[in-house]
Each structure stands twice: as structure tokens, then as C-alpha cells.
Design a protein around this motif. Sequence first.
Motif, mmCIF file in Angstrom:
data_model
loop_
_atom_site.group_PDB
_atom_site.id
_atom_site.type_symbol
_atom_site.label_atom_id
_atom_site.label_comp_id
_atom_site.label_asym_id
_atom_site.label_seq_id
_atom_site.Cartn_x
_atom_site.Cartn_y
_atom_site.Cartn_z
ATOM 1 N N THR A 288 -1.243 -27.432 -2.571
ATOM 2 C CA THR A 288 -0.485 -26.837 -3.674
ATOM 3 C C THR A 288 0.874 -27.515 -3.827
ATOM 4 N N GLY A 289 1.558 -27.699 -2.693
ATOM 5 C CA GLY A 289 2.867 -28.344 -2.740
ATOM 6 C C GLY A 289 2.784 -29.777 -3.227
ATOM 7 N N GLY A 290 1.754 -30.511 -2.778
ATOM 8 C CA GLY A 290 1.598 -31.886 -3.219
ATOM 9 C C GLY A 290 1.373 -31.992 -4.715
ATOM 10 N N VAL A 291 0.522 -31.105 -5.241
ATOM 11 C CA VAL A 291 0.270 -31.087 -6.685
ATOM 12 C C VAL A 291 1.552 -30.746 -7.445
ATOM 13 N N LEU A 292 2.309 -29.764 -6.923
ATOM 14 C CA LEU A 292 3.568 -29.390 -7.571
ATOM 15 C C LEU A 292 4.566 -30.544 -7.557
ATOM 16 N N LEU A 293 4.639 -31.240 -6.418
ATOM 17 C CA LEU A 293 5.553 -32.372 -6.307
ATOM 18 C C LEU A 293 5.217 -33.456 -7.331
ATOM 19 N N VAL A 294 3.942 -33.827 -7.390
ATOM 20 C CA VAL A 294 3.525 -34.875 -8.330
ATOM 21 C C VAL A 294 3.760 -34.423 -9.766
ATOM 22 N N GLY A 295 3.323 -33.183 -10.066
ATOM 23 C CA GLY A 295 3.479 -32.679 -11.421
ATOM 24 C C GLY A 295 4.940 -32.561 -11.829
ATOM 25 N N PHE A 296 5.763 -32.040 -10.920
ATOM 26 C CA PHE A 296 7.173 -31.871 -11.226
ATOM 27 C C PHE A 296 7.859 -33.224 -11.364
ATOM 28 N N LEU B 70 6.476 -36.075 -12.292
ATOM 29 C CA LEU B 70 6.060 -36.684 -13.555
ATOM 30 C C LEU B 70 6.769 -36.028 -14.732
ATOM 31 N N TRP B 71 6.922 -34.704 -14.652
ATOM 32 C CA TRP B 71 7.637 -33.998 -15.723
ATOM 33 C C TRP B 71 9.082 -34.470 -15.821
ATOM 34 N N ARG B 72 9.725 -34.664 -14.647
ATOM 35 C CA ARG B 72 11.102 -35.136 -14.655
ATOM 36 C C ARG B 72 11.198 -36.561 -15.188
ATOM 37 N N LEU B 73 10.183 -37.385 -14.875
ATOM 38 C CA LEU B 73 10.193 -38.761 -15.357
ATOM 39 C C LEU B 73 10.031 -38.833 -16.872
ATOM 40 N N LEU B 74 9.226 -37.934 -17.421
ATOM 41 C CA LEU B 74 8.883 -37.992 -18.840
ATOM 42 C C LEU B 74 9.762 -37.112 -19.715
ATOM 43 N N HIS C 143 15.303 -29.689 -9.985
ATOM 44 C CA HIS C 143 15.107 -31.036 -9.446
ATOM 45 C C HIS C 143 14.138 -31.051 -8.264
ATOM 46 N N GLY C 144 13.536 -29.906 -7.954
ATOM 47 C CA GLY C 144 12.538 -29.865 -6.890
ATOM 48 C C GLY C 144 13.112 -30.109 -5.516
ATOM 49 N N ALA C 145 14.346 -29.668 -5.273
ATOM 50 C CA ALA C 145 15.002 -29.932 -3.983
ATOM 51 C C ALA C 145 14.216 -29.334 -2.820
ATOM 52 N N GLY C 146 13.781 -28.082 -2.953
ATOM 53 C CA GLY C 146 13.019 -27.447 -1.880
ATOM 54 C C GLY C 146 11.670 -28.093 -1.658
ATOM 55 N N LEU C 147 11.038 -28.525 -2.744
ATOM 56 C CA LEU C 147 9.727 -29.149 -2.623
ATOM 57 C C LEU C 147 9.781 -30.440 -1.807
ATOM 58 N N MET C 148 10.935 -31.108 -1.828
ATOM 59 C CA MET C 148 11.048 -32.371 -1.105
ATOM 60 C C MET C 148 10.928 -32.191 0.403
ATOM 61 N N LEU C 149 11.135 -30.974 0.892
ATOM 62 C CA LEU C 149 11.045 -30.727 2.326
ATOM 63 C C LEU C 149 9.610 -30.516 2.786
ATOM 64 N N ALA D 247 13.067 -38.367 -9.464
ATOM 65 C CA ALA D 247 11.747 -37.990 -9.970
ATOM 66 C C ALA D 247 10.664 -38.870 -9.341
ATOM 67 N N GLY D 248 10.950 -40.164 -9.204
ATOM 68 C CA GLY D 248 9.989 -41.056 -8.578
ATOM 69 C C GLY D 248 9.741 -40.700 -7.126
ATOM 70 N N VAL D 249 10.815 -40.317 -6.418
ATOM 71 C CA VAL D 249 10.668 -39.903 -5.021
ATOM 72 C C VAL D 249 9.815 -38.637 -4.923
ATOM 73 N N LEU D 250 9.973 -37.721 -5.865
ATOM 74 C CA LEU D 250 9.155 -36.507 -5.891
ATOM 75 C C LEU D 250 7.668 -36.849 -5.981
ATOM 76 N N VAL D 251 7.344 -37.776 -6.867
ATOM 77 C CA VAL D 251 5.945 -38.170 -7.047
ATOM 78 C C VAL D 251 5.401 -38.799 -5.766
ATOM 79 N N VAL D 252 6.169 -39.707 -5.184
ATOM 80 C CA VAL D 252 5.729 -40.363 -3.947
ATOM 81 C C VAL D 252 5.543 -39.338 -2.825
ATOM 82 N N ALA D 253 6.501 -38.418 -2.695
ATOM 83 C CA ALA D 253 6.394 -37.387 -1.654
ATOM 84 C C ALA D 253 5.176 -36.515 -1.875
#
Length: 212
Positions: free
Chosen positions: A77-85, A87-91, A119-125, A197-203
Motif C-alpha cells: 500500500t505504501g509503495g503504491v502511494l509513494l509512486v502515485g503521489f 507521479l502526481w507531484r511530478l505532473l 509532499h509525502g514526507a511521512g511516506l518517505m520513511l 517527487a522523483g525521489v518519492l517515485v524511486v522510494a
Amino acid sequence: MTGATWAALAGLGAFHGLNPAMGWLFAVARGLQERRRAALLAALPPIAAGHLASVAVVAALVSATRSVTASTAVAVTGGVLLVGFGLWRLLSDRHFRWAGMRLSAAQLTAWSFLMSAAHGAGLMLLPVLLAEPAVGGGPHAGHLAAAPAGALTGLFAAAVHTAAMLGVALAVAVAVYEVLGVGVLRRAWFNVDRLWAGVLVVAGVVTLIGAA
């Protein structure tokens, strides 16, 4: 948690502290507006408190639910949220705006909470926290008895992360205020938001690979 985990949490905090969208630029603007360093310094603790609240919510939930099944579910769930979030930030070019600069400490905290969440700060952890073994170990690690200890560990992780964020943000804000001034940002701006945003997707991709 291992030393490497604490270092990773602090490193992410330092990266957050470098991001102008997380608060140091706002603090500099407050200082320049009121023409005193004290205004800058007074803005940073509420900003850090909002960041801590945003990160702590995710960290406590992740650390408290650490059975194998729960960890996999959280990771996916977190991985999907990270990628989705990410991509949303990138676009997207949308940003939170706040009317005026005369904000109270409570309003600054709320603003920081919203910005950190946006900015998905918590998701990055997530990749860091999910790499740790479950509290108590073994197949019963996800039981309710272990949840309070796990949540406490998550809160402590969020605190270490935020302390690093505050230290870096303070250093950058003071340096910009005292030496460079906001004018330099107009001449040499780097789009940290896109990098973030790119780091979010990679994470997110790393988290999903780990869950698989």
C-alpha cells in the motif's frame, strides 16, 4: 533499530530540511519581512512541530503493525502511494497557498503539517521503517501487546528525523538570511520539488520490490 537505520532517518530529515517547500524559505521570508533574525528563529519550531506530526502519524502506524502479513500489506500500500503521489507531484503544478504572512504559531504548525503531508514526507520513511524486523520478533510480533512498543519506536524515529530536519533548516535559513538573501534564489533557483517527487517515485518502487 540499527545505527544504519537511525542514520537513514537522519539523512532523510536533512534532505527535508534542505527542501525550501518544507519551511526554511518561509522562515527567511518572515525574518526579512519583520527585518529581524528573531522572527526567522521563532518561525522554525512551529514548522518543525507540524512536520513532526505529519511524519509521526505514518511512522507510528507502520511500526505498530509489524506482523509478516501486515508488513507486506503496509509495504504494498505504501509503495503504491509513494509512486502515485510522486507521479502526481511530478505532473501537477498545484501548491498550497496561505493568505498573508502574519501567522500565529498554531497556524504555522498547521501550514507545515499540510505541506509535509502534501509532499509525502511521512511516506518517505516507509522503506526505512519496513526494513526493520518486527518488534519482539517471531510470528506473534504483530499482536496488540507489541503494538504500543512498535508505535513508540515509530514516534522516536519521527523525532530523530525531525531533529535532523530542523537542524539543517535552521542552518540554511540563517545562512540565506545573513549572507545570501532571497534575491539569490531568483538568480539560481533549483526545482527541489521536482527532485523530491522523483525521489518519492524511486522510494515507492524500492518499497514494492522489497515487499515482493
